[in-house]
Enzyme design. Structure first.
Site, PDB file in Angstrom:
ATOM      1  NE  ARG A   1      -9.180   0.391   8.127  1.00 50.28           N
ATOM      2  CZ  ARG A   1      -9.739  -0.831   8.280  1.00 50.28           C
ATOM      3  NH1 ARG A   1      -9.906  -1.624   7.251  1.00 50.28           N
ATOM      4  NH2 ARG A   1     -10.146  -1.230   9.449  1.00 50.28           N
TER       5      ARG A   1
ATOM      6  CB  ALA B   1       2.703   3.540   6.422  1.00 52.23           C
ATOM      7  CG  HIS B   2      -1.027   3.218   3.247  1.00 51.73           C
ATOM      8  ND1 HIS B   2      -0.550   4.410   3.705  1.00 51.73           N
ATOM      9  CD2 HIS B   2      -0.810   3.205   1.917  1.00 51.73           C
ATOM     10  CE1 HIS B   2      -0.061   5.097   2.689  1.00 51.73           C
ATOM     11  NE2 HIS B   2      -0.199   4.380   1.589  1.00 51.73           N
ATOM     12  CG  ASN B   3      -1.297  -0.825   0.733  1.00 50.04           C
ATOM     13  OD1 ASN B   3      -1.844   0.239   0.999  1.00 50.04           O
ATOM     14  ND2 ASN B   3      -1.892  -1.781   0.041  1.00 50.04           N
TER      15      ASN B   3
ATOM     16  CB  SER C   1       3.652   0.511  -0.773  1.00 53.42           C
ATOM     17  OG  SER C   1       2.282   0.836  -0.860  1.00 53.42           O
TER      18      SER C   1
END
Length: 181
Positions: free
Chosen positions: A69, A90-92, A110
């Protein structure tokens, strides 16, 4: 609607799954990302991950794949993307439309894949990287800088594939070249 979720898959709260998805056993969607901040230079404090994961329509997520998330916004997998087994997103991270991501690939936080990107097996993408539309990364490539639209890239520090092939050919000739010198 019309999504198949196999046994043992876990979809955490607030995640949104599109139509006609296939989510294989062991997949985890919406777990916390790897977010820690140093505290007094000796310990690490967990940073809350309060975003979510959104998948578009016709996405397939392989067995034992993890999609984290977002820290505050959202991790997005757009329509038509196919993700193999044992992939870490991974996140973002933002994954464009109709991407192919093969086994044991890891995409750090990201980063962004534009549409029609292909990541062969065991590709590693560093954080905050943009991979342009239509790029193909061969197996075991390591991506540490943004890549332009299109092109085939390979190598530990991915460079255009033709350059990598020339480097490999030269490396094989090094013993002979050393004798001649």
């Amino acid at each position: 609607k019309e999504t198949i979720i196999f046994s043992g898959a876990h979809i955490y709260h607030d995640c949104k799954i599109g139509k006609n998805n296939i989510i294989h056993s062991g997949a985890i969607i919406g777990a916390d990302g790897f977010g820690f901040a140093p505290d007094n230079n000796t310990n690490y404090s967990k940073i809350s991950q309060i975003g979510n994961v959104i998948t578009g329509d016709n996405v397939e997520i392989g067995a034992n794949t993890t999609i984290d998330r977002a820290r505050m916004d959202r991790t997005v997998i757009k329509k038509g993307t196919k993700i193999d087994n044992q992939v870490q997103i991974a996140h973002n991270v933002q994954v464009g439309e109709d991407c192919l991501i093969a086994a044991q690939t890891g995409i750090a936080g990201s980063s962004s894949l534009e549409n029609h990107v292909v990541l062969a097996g065991q590709v590693g993408v560093a954080g905050h990287i943009v991979i342009g539309a239509g790029c193909i990364l061969t197996a075991k490539s390591g991506i540490a800088k943004n890549l332009t639209t299109g092109g085939v890239y390979s190598g530990r520090h991915a460079i255009p594939h033709a350059n990598h092939m020339r480097e490999l050919a030269t490396q094989r000739k090094l013993p002979e070249m050393a004798r001649e010198l």
